[in-house]
Design a protein around this motif. Structure first.
Motif, PDB file in Angstrom:
ATOM      1  N   GLU A  59      11.941   3.373  -2.887  1.00  0.00           N
ATOM      2  CA  GLU A  59      10.625   3.782  -2.880  1.00  0.00           C
ATOM      3  C   GLU A  59      10.003   2.717  -1.992  1.00  0.00           C
ATOM      4  O   GLU A  59       9.081   2.648  -0.967  1.00  0.00           O
ATOM      5  N   LEU A  60      10.145   1.356  -2.239  1.00  0.00           N
ATOM      6  CA  LEU A  60       9.414   0.107  -1.692  1.00  0.00           C
ATOM      7  C   LEU A  60       9.966  -0.135  -0.299  1.00  0.00           C
ATOM      8  O   LEU A  60       9.313  -0.179   0.754  1.00  0.00           O
ATOM      9  N   SER A  61      11.319   0.590   0.140  1.00  0.00           N
ATOM     10  CA  SER A  61      11.858   0.376   1.437  1.00  0.00           C
ATOM     11  C   SER A  61      11.249   1.333   2.293  1.00  0.00           C
ATOM     12  O   SER A  61      11.061   1.141   3.479  1.00  0.00           O
ATOM     13  N   GLN A  62      10.921   2.498   1.664  1.00  0.00           N
ATOM     14  CA  GLN A  62      10.049   3.433   2.393  1.00  0.00           C
ATOM     15  C   GLN A  62       8.793   2.987   3.010  1.00  0.00           C
ATOM     16  O   GLN A  62       8.407   2.911   4.167  1.00  0.00           O
ATOM     17  N   LEU A  63       8.099   2.121   2.238  1.00  0.00           N
ATOM     18  CA  LEU A  63       6.753   1.512   2.535  1.00  0.00           C
ATOM     19  C   LEU A  63       7.073   0.330   3.600  1.00  0.00           C
ATOM     20  O   LEU A  63       6.218   0.052   4.499  1.00  0.00           O
ATOM     21  N   LEU A  64       8.101  -0.379   3.243  1.00  0.00           N
ATOM     22  CA  LEU A  64       8.308  -1.436   4.175  1.00  0.00           C
ATOM     23  C   LEU A  64       8.715  -0.828   5.579  1.00  0.00           C
ATOM     24  O   LEU A  64       8.242  -1.472   6.758  1.00  0.00           O
ATOM     25  N   ASP A  65       9.247   0.266   5.663  1.00  0.00           N
ATOM     26  CA  ASP A  65       9.691   0.960   6.915  1.00  0.00           C
ATOM     27  C   ASP A  65       8.478   1.166   7.567  1.00  0.00           C
ATOM     28  O   ASP A  65       8.119   1.071   8.764  1.00  0.00           O
ATOM     29  N   ASP A  66       7.529   1.834   6.853  1.00  0.00           N
ATOM     30  CA  ASP A  66       6.167   2.337   7.176  1.00  0.00           C
ATOM     31  C   ASP A  66       5.387   1.335   7.871  1.00  0.00           C
ATOM     32  O   ASP A  66       4.899   1.343   9.081  1.00  0.00           O
ATOM     33  N   VAL A  67       5.328   0.268   7.276  1.00  0.00           N
ATOM     34  CA  VAL A  67       4.716  -0.836   7.612  1.00  0.00           C
ATOM     35  C   VAL A  67       5.179  -1.591   8.830  1.00  0.00           C
ATOM     36  O   VAL A  67       4.488  -2.010   9.695  1.00  0.00           O
ATOM     37  N   LEU A  68       6.550  -1.882   8.579  1.00  0.00           N
ATOM     38  CA  LEU A  68       6.984  -2.645   9.706  1.00  0.00           C
ATOM     39  C   LEU A  68       7.621  -1.617  10.988  1.00  0.00           C
ATOM     40  O   LEU A  68       8.181  -2.195  11.894  1.00  0.00           O
ATOM     41  N   GLY A  69       7.283  -0.493  10.785  1.00  0.00           N
ATOM     42  CA  GLY A  69       7.634   0.470  12.103  1.00  0.00           C
ATOM     43  C   GLY A  69       9.196   0.447  12.259  1.00  0.00           C
ATOM     44  O   GLY A  69       9.549   0.605  13.448  1.00  0.00           O
ATOM     45  N   SER A  70      10.129   0.444  11.258  1.00  0.00           N
ATOM     46  CA  SER A  70      11.426   0.438  11.517  1.00  0.00           C
ATOM     47  C   SER A  70      12.113   1.781  11.101  1.00  0.00           C
ATOM     48  O   SER A  70      13.360   1.767  10.902  1.00  0.00           O
ATOM     49  N   GLY A  71      11.153   2.746  11.181  1.00  0.00           N
ATOM     50  CA  GLY A  71      11.946   4.174  10.958  1.00  0.00           C
ATOM     51  C   GLY A  71      12.458   4.180   9.523  1.00  0.00           C
ATOM     52  O   GLY A  71      11.760   4.383   8.701  1.00  0.00           O
ATOM     53  N   GLU A  72      13.918   4.473   9.360  1.00  0.00           N
ATOM     54  CA  GLU A  72      14.564   4.359   8.164  1.00  0.00           C
ATOM     55  C   GLU A  72      15.475   3.472   8.008  1.00  0.00           C
ATOM     56  O   GLU A  72      16.360   3.423   7.212  1.00  0.00           O
ATOM     57  N   HIS A  73      15.585   2.464   8.698  1.00  0.00           N
ATOM     58  CA  HIS A  73      16.438   1.507   8.760  1.00  0.00           C
ATOM     59  C   HIS A  73      16.594   0.861   7.498  1.00  0.00           C
ATOM     60  O   HIS A  73      17.702   0.466   6.846  1.00  0.00           O
ATOM     61  N   LEU A  74      15.467   0.297   6.825  1.00  0.00           N
ATOM     62  CA  LEU A  74      15.559  -0.455   5.577  1.00  0.00           C
ATOM     63  C   LEU A  74      15.803   0.604   4.398  1.00  0.00           C
ATOM     64  O   LEU A  74      16.793   0.382   3.345  1.00  0.00           O
ATOM     65  N   GLN A  75      15.814   1.968   4.693  1.00  0.00           N
ATOM     66  CA  GLN A  75      16.085   2.801   3.563  1.00  0.00           C
ATOM     67  C   GLN A  75      17.544   3.009   3.489  1.00  0.00           C
ATOM     68  O   GLN A  75      18.428   3.231   2.549  1.00  0.00           O
TER      69      GLN A  75
END
Length: 277
Positions: A59-75
């Motif tokens: 769930e946090l990785s989804q937020l991080l991807d949104d903030v950092l503009g990294s698509g689904e990379h961290l997820q």
């Protein structure tokens, strides 16, 4: 929380996740505190992910991807980092117990995992996971036996276990399995000075942990945590007030349980009972 001993980004998926999170954060020109504010957590929490101390959360990785503009990379990296030898809901706690200075546990119905024999662990796993393949169950049993090695050696934590008398009486596997398990408990207590084992007798009646499995872990350089477990689920508690409440309840349980000598005598007596069946 304690820093990871190995922050090589190629050491494991969790370390790679941390290095990628740091790369993306710095590329966005954000400090740990600034990123934490945007995803509703502390700077130290971000730091724990970047140094591979804590497993990432989806769930946090989804937020991080949104903030950092990294698509689904961290997820995607998060899913890789969640591969574990133990049940997924227990994985974070299993990693923390490797760093713990002291571990205090309570079980109301079964022998605690760190003290289980292989036959007892197989019986527990077989009954709890009837619809899981034999291969998967064997992997879990093997991981549980590996964890037991934590209690041995010069760096072993101080381990205090309280088990309800029901754990001595409820048949898990055959009478021979029970006898072996209880004799193993007695042998471990006599052999390892870092282990204290008490039995909560039926005569103690109701108490705070009546229907619980609880593990309290203390560390040299981090706040204590509590892990609780039910059927097919587990929860890691870090809130200081809740941890303190659990600690007080555990301290009370220590006073209500039998002294160590009486507990050992009861365990050995129960082992003889199972032997005669």
């Amino acid at each position: 929380m304690t820093q990871s001993k190995d922050t090589d980004p190629y050491a494991d998926p969790r370390a790679f996740y941390g290095s990628e999170l740091k790369r993306l954060r710095e590329g966005a020109g954000l400090t740990q505190e600034q990123l934490g504010q945007r995803v509703f957590c502390s700077a130290s929490y971000i730091g724990q992910f970047e140094t591979a101390v804590r497993r990432p959360q989806l769930e946090l990785s989804q937020l991080l991807d949104d903030v950092l503009g990294s698509g689904e990379h961290l997820q995607r990296l998060c899913r890789l980092a969640h591969r574990s030898k133990v049940a997924n809901y227990f994985a974070d706690a299993a990693e923390l117990e490797q760093r713990a200075r002291t571990i205090s546990e309570f079980s109301s119905m079964y022998v605690l995992g760190l003290l289980q024999t292989e036959a007892y662990a197989q019986a527990v796993t077989r009954s709890a996971l009837r619809f899981v393949s034999q291969e998967a169950r064997e992997r879990l049993v093997s991981a549980r036996r590996e964890r037991a090695q934590l209690l041995e050696g010069p760096s072993a934590p101080a381990y205090w276990a309280i088990m309800h008398e029901a754990t001595l009486r409820v048949a898990v596997g055959s009478p021979a399995v029970m006898a072996e398990q209880l004799n193993h408990l007695a042998e471990v207590v006599r052999a390892l000075p870092n282990i204290v084992l008490q039995v909560m007798p039926f005569t103690a009646g109701a108490h705070h942990f009546l229907n619980s499995m609880v593990s309290l872990m203390h560390f040299n350089d981090a706040p204590p945590v509590v892990y609780t477990e039910g059927a097919g689920t587990g929860r890691l508690i870090e809130d200081p007030a809740l941890v303190a409440h659990c600690q007080s309840s555990y301290d009370l349980a220590r006073t209500e349980a039998l002294p160590t000598a009486a507990s050992l005598a009861l365990i050995e007596s129960a082992a003889k009972d199972w032997t005669t069946q």
